[in-house]
Scaffold this active site. Structure first.
Site, short mmCIF file in Angstrom:
data_model
loop_
_atom_site.label_atom_id
_atom_site.label_comp_id
_atom_site.label_asym_id
_atom_site.label_seq_id
_atom_site.Cartn_x
_atom_site.Cartn_y
_atom_site.Cartn_z
N GLN A 111 3.14 9.85 1.04
CA GLN A 111 4.59 9.10 0.96
C GLN A 111 5.37 9.51 -0.33
O GLN A 111 6.57 9.00 -0.16
CB GLN A 111 4.40 7.71 1.04
CG GLN A 111 3.97 7.14 2.53
CD GLN A 111 3.84 5.78 2.56
OE1 GLN A 111 2.56 5.11 2.11
NE2 GLN A 111 4.57 4.87 3.02
N LEU A 113 7.05 1.63 4.29
CA LEU A 113 8.31 1.88 3.29
C LEU A 113 8.92 3.33 3.80
O LEU A 113 9.91 3.73 3.14
CB LEU A 113 7.64 2.12 1.87
CG LEU A 113 7.20 0.86 1.33
CD1 LEU A 113 6.29 1.22 0.04
CD2 LEU A 113 8.23 -0.02 1.31
N GLU A 150 -2.76 2.99 5.72
CA GLU A 150 -2.70 3.94 4.57
C GLU A 150 -3.52 5.28 5.10
O GLU A 150 -3.07 6.35 4.85
CB GLU A 150 -2.98 3.56 3.30
CG GLU A 150 -2.10 2.50 2.76
CD GLU A 150 -0.85 2.54 2.89
OE1 GLU A 150 -0.14 3.86 2.92
OE2 GLU A 150 0.13 1.48 2.95
N GLY A 204 0.99 -1.32 0.01
CA GLY A 204 -0.07 -0.01 -0.02
C GLY A 204 1.02 1.30 0.16
O GLY A 204 2.09 1.13 0.45
ZN ZN Z 1 3.35 3.41 5.70
#
Ligand code: ZN
Length: 174
Positions: free
Chosen positions: A51, A99, A141, A46
């Site tokens: 991000q 991430l 998310e 996701g």
């Molecule tokens: Zn994340």
């Protein structure tokens, strides 16, 4: 295919509330597809627009692709604009990574199943009833859109250890 750099803490886009999307423009559609390409390459399950440094309310998830056998791989990204969690049932605690927070995992209790409403890339209403990994990915998310990351769920000791580690990783934040 276009990839965008994934920002990592302490990038400010990760700490602010993302803005509602009022109109689905070409720029939003391009952003969505770039996010999917970036997520698959990472690889991740996701990604939130924050991000990639764009604080608007857009997420993409695909919890299957990363786990499929190479011969069975089929991309099936779910894009959600302005997603909201409308209902949540049960609780489930699991370790999560992100991430945007390299080398960190945090145990987080989340709803076991959720109902998420939003809008798809064509502007149609979208309702998703999710359990397991998908429920977890959606909640993760949607947290990003609120400026919340897994680090916010960590103990204060873990937070300070991680901040020290980040300094050692050095200059990886964009
Ligand atoms: Zn994340």
């Amino acid at each position: 295919m276009a990839f965008r750099p994934i920002v990592v803490v302490p990038h400010k886009a990760l700490a602010i509330r993302a803005k509602e999307i009022q109109e689905i423009t070409d720029a939003i559609r391009t952003l969505a597809h770039d996010m999917a390409d970036t997520m698959y390459r990472a690889p991740g399950v996701g990604l939130a627009a924050n991000q990639v440094g764009v604080p608007v309310r857009l997420i993409v998830v695909d919890v299957d692709y990363a786990y499929q056998e190479p011969k069975d791989k089929r991309k099936n990204p779910i894009f959600i604009i302005n997603p909201r969690i409308c209902a949540s049932d049960g609780t489930c605690t699991r370790e999560e990574g992100c991430l945007s927070l390299p080398e960190l995992s945090v145990e987080i209790a989340r709803g076991e199943s959720v109902r998420v409403e939003g809008i798809d890339l064509k502007g149609n209403p979208l309702v998703i009833e999710a359990g397991d990994m998908l429920a977890r990915a959606l909640q993760h998310e949607i947290d990003h859109l609120e400026g919340v990351t897994i680090l916010d769920y960590a103990s204060s000791l873990k937070k300070s250890l991680y901040k020290r580690k980040l300094k050692k990783l050095g200059g990886r934040s964009a």
